[in-house]
Design a protein around this motif. Structure first.
Motif: not given
Length: 576
Positions: A527-533, A543-551, A562-573
């Motif tokens: 594992x590089x990131x996680x787990x989360x539930x 990004x060219x030959x690079x790659x990035x992900x976020x949750x 009525x208007x929940x807000x987004x929050x970052x849980x994790x990221x990986x590059x």
């Protein structure tokens, strides 16, 4: 009865923006009655007549001659009446965003979304709908979460080029109160299959519940989507084993369920996955195109026969598909449910026809190879070993009595992922490592599996096992999981999943698999990131030959359900 969005006008479901490339787009709708549907987009007008399935009416409109890298606002007109956008809507007008060659690809992905109310009760029982939170932020209708101020991924979100839904778009077996209310209005819910879906009419209602919440409906109208089913689109453990199929086929209701499930999947999900050229080769779509005359084409009997056939003979139709984004990326989306070979003498996650097709698609020459499969190819290592052990025991490695117990265990705790189909796992693993070593053309920077299903999220990276005969790998091998969008595990199940997947399952699973002489995997991973539930939606950007992900997850702030807000849980590059 619950009143659904669309009851007041000619458009019941949609529009859904489906396959979009640099010069064309596909828009899907369900209408209240037989009709002519027109898409108007800045001087462009395309029309299509509806076709019928079991009393429901659908149109799929192909819009061409668009310029690359442009955004075209559009309207949906049904029999001369503007049906979309809704009158008085405060949301941005729906648009068609064509791809621009060379633009860095950005796609969102995730799986497992059930449809309950977006209020305090719904949030208490199922958490915040991450897709709806994502849509609110994209529409500018909700501020970012306070913890995310200064985070460009949340504060100034950019549109994805595609959203990939990796299974369990609808739950045919775990129905909500609203769905049960509808079922009870038309049959005795105490009789089999009880609160589960029975026929096409119930599937049609389930899709309406899933896709007509106003803000999610808007998102689906303006961001291209691709989809593949998983088990709950039909039933939990769908096609786990030969024994499972035999048990289902002995019930009085299964045949109707599987026919309705596959027929409705073709209409609501699969048809829009295809490009115009691929649709032109589809046996059912050819009937739509060839139809002439004033009467609406009724596909009910044709689709039912088709669904029955492809269930019994999956090699006769392919649900998997492939998309290329110039040389930047290839996305191969694999059907890991319906294409299984479950004969008494053979067990494979992909039948030979499907495996040959996958083999033909997994090749180099792209900067990134993306493989969408609802089931994670790389599970937690301990769970991987347990599933391999379970397959061996159920297959008779410890004798007949143990085989029966192994089958019960396999169904009880869902031991039915790639690891539980070792022959297929090794075959696809060989293909992937050949790509990564450069044996199938120039090696990509990454080979990334995108998956869902398991109701927790993580990132793993793989490398050759110690002592394996694999050649040096030039690509990074990655497994990224985003699950659920909205259907979280209970605290008790989270604990059990963590223990079974990441705790005692490691050494116990390894010993168990050794005891049944399961072949060693040439790959190992960690594992590089996680787990989360959390309920969450993931975004991947090349990004060219690079790659990035976020949750990203939705969070209720100051009681504003009525208007929940987004929050970052994790990221990986992954750097180039």
């Amino acid at each position: 009865m619950t009143t659904l969005a669309g009851d007041e006008g000619p458009l019941l479901v949609g529009p859904l923006l489906r396959h979009v490339d640099s010069t064309s787009a596909t828009i899907w709708v369900e209408t209240k009655d037989a009709a002519e549907v027109e898409i108007r987009a800045f001087g462009i007008s395309e029309r299509a007549r509806t076709f019928a399935v079991h009393g429901h009416h659908y149109a799929l409109i192909e819009v061409g001659n668009l310029a690359p890298g442009t955004h075209h606002r559009y309207e949906v007109v049904v029999d001369g009446v503007v049906a979309w956008p809704p009158a008085g809507s405060e949301l941005p007008q729906s648009r068609i965003p064509t791809l621009r060659p060379g633009k860095p690809l950005r796609l969102a992905f995730g799986s497992c979304r059930t449809s309950v109310a977006h209020d305090a009760d719904g949030h208490a029982s199922h958490g915040v709908d991450a897709l709806r939170s994502y849509a609110l932020r994209m529409a500018g209708k909700a501020a970012p979460h306070p913890d995310s101020v200064g985070d460009d991924d949340v504060e100034e979100p950019r549109w994805p080029d595609l959203v990939v839904f990796l299974g369990d778009q609808v739950y045919a077996d775990e129905t909500t109160d609203e769905m049960r209310e509808f079922i009870a209005s038309r049959r005795d819910i105490e009789q089999p299959p009880g609160p589960e879906l029975k026929d096409y009419e119930e599937y049609a209602h389930l899709y309406r519940l899933a896709w007509t919440d106003p803000i999610n409906r808007w998102l689906l109208s303006t961001v291209p989507t691709a989809m593949i089913f998983d088990d709950h689109d039909v039933r939990d453990d769908w096609n786990t084993s030969w024994t499972w199929r035999q048990q289902m086929e002995q019930t009085p209701w299964w045949h109707g369920r599987i026919v309705a499930g596959l027929a409705s999947y073709w209409v609501y999900q699969h048809l829009g996955n295809l490009s115009a050229a691929e649709r032109a080769e589809d046996e059912i779509w050819q009937r739509v195109v060839a139809h002439e005359g004033p009467e609406e084409l009724d596909l009910s009997e044709v689709l039912d026969r088709f669904a029955d056939r492809v269930d019994q003979h999956p090699e006769t139709y392919r649900w998997s598909y492939c998309r290329d984004f110039d040389t930047q990326a290839r996305l191969v989306v694999i059907d890991s449910r319906a294409a299984r070979d479950l004969g008494p003498d053979r067990r494979a996650l992909l039948d030979q026809t499907e495996l040959d097709w996958v083999n033909s698609q997994l090749e180099g020459g792209f900067e990134h190879l993306l493989i969408g499969t609802s089931l994670p190819f790389m599970l937690a290592r301990g769970l991987h070993h347990l599933e391999a052990f379970g397959e061996a025991v159920a297959g008779g490695a410890w004798g007949g009595h143990a085989a029966a117990a192994g089958e019960k265990l396999r169904q009880a705790v869902d031991l039915e992922h790639w690891a539980a189909f070792q022959d297929t796992f090794h075959a696809v693993g060989k293909m992937v490592t050949e790509v990564a070593s450069g044996a199938r053309g120039p090696a990509p920077s990454s080979v990334t599996f995108l998956s869902g299903d398991v109701h927790h999220s993580y990132v793993s990276e793989a490398r050759p096992s110690r002592g394996s005969a694999l050649p040096p790998l030039r690509s990074r091998l990655v497994q990224a999981v985003c699950s659920p969008i909205r259907n979280p595990l209970s605290p008790r199940m989270r604990f059990a999943t963590a223990v079974l997947s990441y705790g005692v399952a490691g050494p116990v699973g390894r010993l168990a698999s050794l005891s049944t002489k399961v072949p060693d995997s040439p790959l190992t991973w960690r594992y590089r990131r996680g787990p989360w539930f959390d309920n969450n939606v993931a975004t991947l950007e090349l990004r060219g030959r690079g790659l990035r992900m976020w949750w990203l997850s939705g969070v209720v702030v100051d009681g504003d359900h009525e208007r929940p807000r987004l929050r970052k849980v994790a990221d990986y590059e992954l750097e180039a």
